[in-house]
Design a protein around this motif. Structure first.
Motif, short mmCIF file in Angstrom:
data_model
loop_
_atom_site.label_atom_id
_atom_site.label_comp_id
_atom_site.label_asym_id
_atom_site.label_seq_id
_atom_site.Cartn_x
_atom_site.Cartn_y
_atom_site.Cartn_z
N ASP A 37 -6.90 0.21 3.81
CA ASP A 37 -6.89 1.40 4.83
C ASP A 37 -7.13 2.76 3.61
O ASP A 37 -7.71 3.59 3.82
CB ASP A 37 -6.10 1.44 5.55
N HIS A 38 -6.24 2.70 2.46
CA HIS A 38 -6.13 3.78 1.74
C HIS A 38 -5.70 3.05 0.60
O HIS A 38 -5.14 3.98 -0.35
CB HIS A 38 -5.21 4.88 2.38
N LEU A 82 5.66 9.58 -2.25
CA LEU A 82 4.50 9.13 -3.07
C LEU A 82 4.42 7.51 -3.21
O LEU A 82 5.31 6.89 -3.51
CB LEU A 82 4.99 9.63 -4.50
N HIS A 83 3.33 7.34 -3.12
CA HIS A 83 2.99 5.82 -2.96
C HIS A 83 1.79 5.32 -4.09
O HIS A 83 0.93 6.17 -4.64
CB HIS A 83 2.26 5.48 -1.53
N THR A 84 1.77 3.93 -4.32
CA THR A 84 0.76 3.47 -4.99
C THR A 84 0.23 2.28 -4.41
O THR A 84 1.30 1.69 -3.66
CB THR A 84 1.20 3.36 -6.51
N ARG A 111 -0.83 -4.41 -2.16
CA ARG A 111 0.38 -3.90 -1.41
C ARG A 111 0.61 -2.31 -1.72
O ARG A 111 0.41 -2.11 -3.07
CB ARG A 111 1.71 -4.64 -1.47
N MET A 112 0.94 -1.65 -1.04
CA MET A 112 1.66 -0.38 -1.30
C MET A 112 3.10 -0.15 -1.30
O MET A 112 3.86 -0.77 -0.56
CB MET A 112 0.97 1.08 -0.51
N MET A 113 3.37 0.69 -2.03
CA MET A 113 4.94 0.96 -2.47
C MET A 113 5.30 2.28 -2.83
O MET A 113 4.33 3.11 -3.39
CB MET A 113 5.35 0.10 -3.30
N ASP A 155 -2.84 5.51 -6.49
CA ASP A 155 -1.96 6.37 -6.10
C ASP A 155 -2.29 7.35 -4.75
O ASP A 155 -3.68 7.73 -4.78
CB ASP A 155 -1.49 7.47 -7.08
N HIS A 156 -1.45 7.66 -3.90
CA HIS A 156 -1.72 8.51 -2.75
C HIS A 156 -0.39 9.17 -2.22
O HIS A 156 0.74 8.66 -2.53
CB HIS A 156 -2.52 7.39 -1.57
N ILE A 157 -0.68 10.11 -1.33
CA ILE A 157 0.44 10.61 -0.88
C ILE A 157 0.54 9.93 0.75
O ILE A 157 -0.64 9.93 1.62
CB ILE A 157 0.40 12.10 -0.41
N MET A 158 1.77 9.29 1.06
CA MET A 158 1.79 8.76 2.28
C MET A 158 2.55 9.67 3.45
O MET A 158 3.46 10.06 3.07
CB MET A 158 2.74 7.49 2.15
N LEU A 159 1.98 9.66 4.50
CA LEU A 159 2.36 10.38 5.68
C LEU A 159 2.70 9.58 6.76
O LEU A 159 2.08 8.84 7.40
CB LEU A 159 1.42 11.51 6.33
CU LIG Z 1 0.81 4.17 1.40
#
Ligand SMILES: [Cu+2]
Length: 162
Positions: A161-162, A70-72, A82-84, A105-109
């Motif tokens: 990118d996302h 789970l990223h934001t 930055r994402m974390m 917020d996003h789901i990081m794969l």
């Molecule tokens: Cu991410």
């Protein structure tokens, strides 16, 4: 002690998925990978909760990636996005919604186990705080424009990118 253990075992046997967070649903779920050779990607969707209690997502997993997080995005002191990883997870409030979208917020794969082509679908399973789970089907859509089908102009971060 013995009694506690046997109760836990019985409870596990009769625990059905998605009882406590029964109002949860997700739609418009898609994922982006920069190229088919990319080792990571991100998934986005709109999450709804029609139930009477908040849905608290504490984890996610998918067979397509070695790690699903789970990223934001945050803006650091230098103004750089930055994402974390989100330690507290995502909350879909009772009677409300929560958007996973680019620059937020996003789901990081991470560490894809196989190349994913445009138009292919895969599952992400969400783990709720109460121990229940729900699975969402995500379609690879590398051509989706940011914020498509959603309200524009919230000052979202751009160029990421996302
Ligand atoms: Cu991410």
């Amino acid at each position: 002690m013995i009694r506690t253990l046997s109760f836990a075992a019985t409870a596990a046997l009769f625990t059905m998925p998605a009882l406590a967070c029964e109002g949860f649903s997700a739609h418009d779920a898609y994922a982006r990978f920069s190229t088919s050779m990319s080792q990571s990607g991100a998934a986005f969707m709109a999450m709804d909760n029609t139930g009477p209690a908040d849905c608290h997502i504490i984890g996610a997993r998918s067979e397509v990636a070695q790690r699903t997080e789970l990223h934001t995005h945050v803006i650091d002191d230098n103004g750089v996005a930055r994402m974390m990883q989100v330690e507290d997870g995502f909350t879909v409030p009772a009677g409300g919604d929560h958007l996973l979208q680019r620059g937020s917020d996003h789901i990081m794969l991470m560490g894809l186990t196989a190349p994913l082509e445009q138009g292919e679908s895969f599952d992400i399973t969400f783990e709720f705080e109460d121990g229940t789970e729900d699975t969402v089907t995500v379609t690879v859509d590398n051509e989706r424009m940011p914020m498509q089908g959603q309200m524009q102009g919230h000052g979202m971060a751009h160029g990421t990118d996302h």
